[in-house]
Enzyme design. Sequence first.
Site, PDB file in Angstrom:
ATOM      1  N   SER A  56      36.400  36.322  33.939  1.00 31.21           N
ATOM      2  CA  SER A  56      35.424  37.344  34.367  1.00 31.21           C
ATOM      3  C   SER A  56      34.415  37.736  33.296  1.00 31.21           C
ATOM      4  CB  SER A  56      36.167  38.593  34.845  1.00 31.21           C
ATOM      5  OG  SER A  56      36.725  38.376  36.114  1.00 31.21           O
ATOM      6  N   LYS A  59      30.801  37.547  34.130  1.00 24.30           N
ATOM      7  CA  LYS A  59      30.025  38.602  34.788  1.00 24.30           C
ATOM      8  C   LYS A  59      28.992  39.249  33.870  1.00 24.30           C
ATOM      9  CE  LYS A  59      33.599  39.831  38.194  1.00 24.30           C
ATOM     10  NZ  LYS A  59      34.893  39.289  37.758  1.00 24.30           N
ATOM     11  N   SER A 116      35.779  45.147  37.214  1.00 20.62           N
ATOM     12  CA  SER A 116      35.576  43.696  37.273  1.00 20.62           C
ATOM     13  C   SER A 116      35.649  43.165  38.700  1.00 20.62           C
ATOM     14  CB  SER A 116      36.605  42.971  36.392  1.00 20.62           C
ATOM     15  OG  SER A 116      36.250  41.625  36.192  1.00 20.62           O
ATOM     16  N   LYS A 220      33.135  43.407  28.532  1.00 19.73           N
ATOM     17  CA  LYS A 220      33.726  42.745  29.693  1.00 19.73           C
ATOM     18  C   LYS A 220      34.980  41.978  29.318  1.00 19.73           C
ATOM     19  CE  LYS A 220      33.908  42.137  33.935  1.00 19.73           C
ATOM     20  NZ  LYS A 220      35.370  42.233  33.668  1.00 19.73           N
TER      21      LYS A 220
END
Length: 374
Positions: A56, A59, A116, A220
């Site tokens: 993730s 992202k 997320s 993130k």
Amino acid sequence: MKKRIPALLLALLCCLPLPVHAVELPVEAKAALLMEKETGQVLFAKEEHQRLEPASVTKIMTLLLTMEAISRGELRYEDTVTVSKNAASMGGSQVYLSEGEQITVEELLKAVCVSSGNDASVALAEQVSGVTELFVQQMNNRAKELGMVDTCFLNPTGLPAEGHVTSAYDIALMSRELILHHTDLRRFTTIWMDTIRGGEFGLSNTNKLIRFYEGATGLKTGSTDAAGYCISATAERSGMELIAVVLGGETSQQRFEDAKTLLNYGFSTYALADVTPAERQIVPVKLGRAPSVEAVLEAGKLLVGKGQAGSLSQTVTLREDLVAPVEKGQTVGTLTVQCGDATLAELPLTAADTVERMTWGNLFVRLLRCAVFG
């Protein structure tokens, strides 16, 4: 037991010109990198160009393209997004969007930054580009523009897909672009706990550093069985913001420990110094429509050793033979920054404006004025 950086080594680093990033740190992840935001300077690297799955952490690029669309006026925080069947079908981490649900861009950003949400990421991608496939193409185009040569994106979420890879260095590049130019996103990335849907759905940040690390600002996390545990962690202290990227960690906790090791090293060893000249620097221009041009320092910050910040000296050297035409941004001088006898940097001073060459008519008028007014 974890190794500690010897005090003698830290003292030596404070006396040396940068860069110095050959130090060994007890980072256990497959790949890692530490970068300073303002200068983009790499302070530590381990297998930084190894192509790995980012989970993730992908992202970050989704957030970057969304924030750039907002900056261009193509999207607004208050815009309402109607969730598609495709977005609602995303598995993995999600905020359980349903097909046809209406939700604002701001809440989708919050859902991505804090929890997320894969479904929220796809909803944003479709809102920005119409269809996910076009958004992914734009992700890869933007990656090329940023110099992310190790990267191939196949989706906006980081869900497992063969060939969806990047590197610690590339993640640092896109993280820097995001936090350098879109500071408003920090109001989402620094949230520890919040809600969406009018308080009906709770969010808890997957980045535990936000609560437990001093100065944490984002950014993130990500994890899958194939990618392991990953993070791009940002933190700011004393006006200096660092980006710590960790890929392929064995456990969630170890990922955070590796990130803290990188950040602690950076904050204890380096400082960001303002080296902007105290006085305006004016360079005479021969045969120019303007008699001179101001010389400016494009980047007024310099990364130095922690002990160097208070003992810097500067020398300005300006061109004496500058002849029009002069282009804006053209190098017209040099700022030399020293610590004692050691030269830390030689930074270009550039023309603040364009100076066009004088025509014969301009020259005649100037000579006439000189004759009349002396």
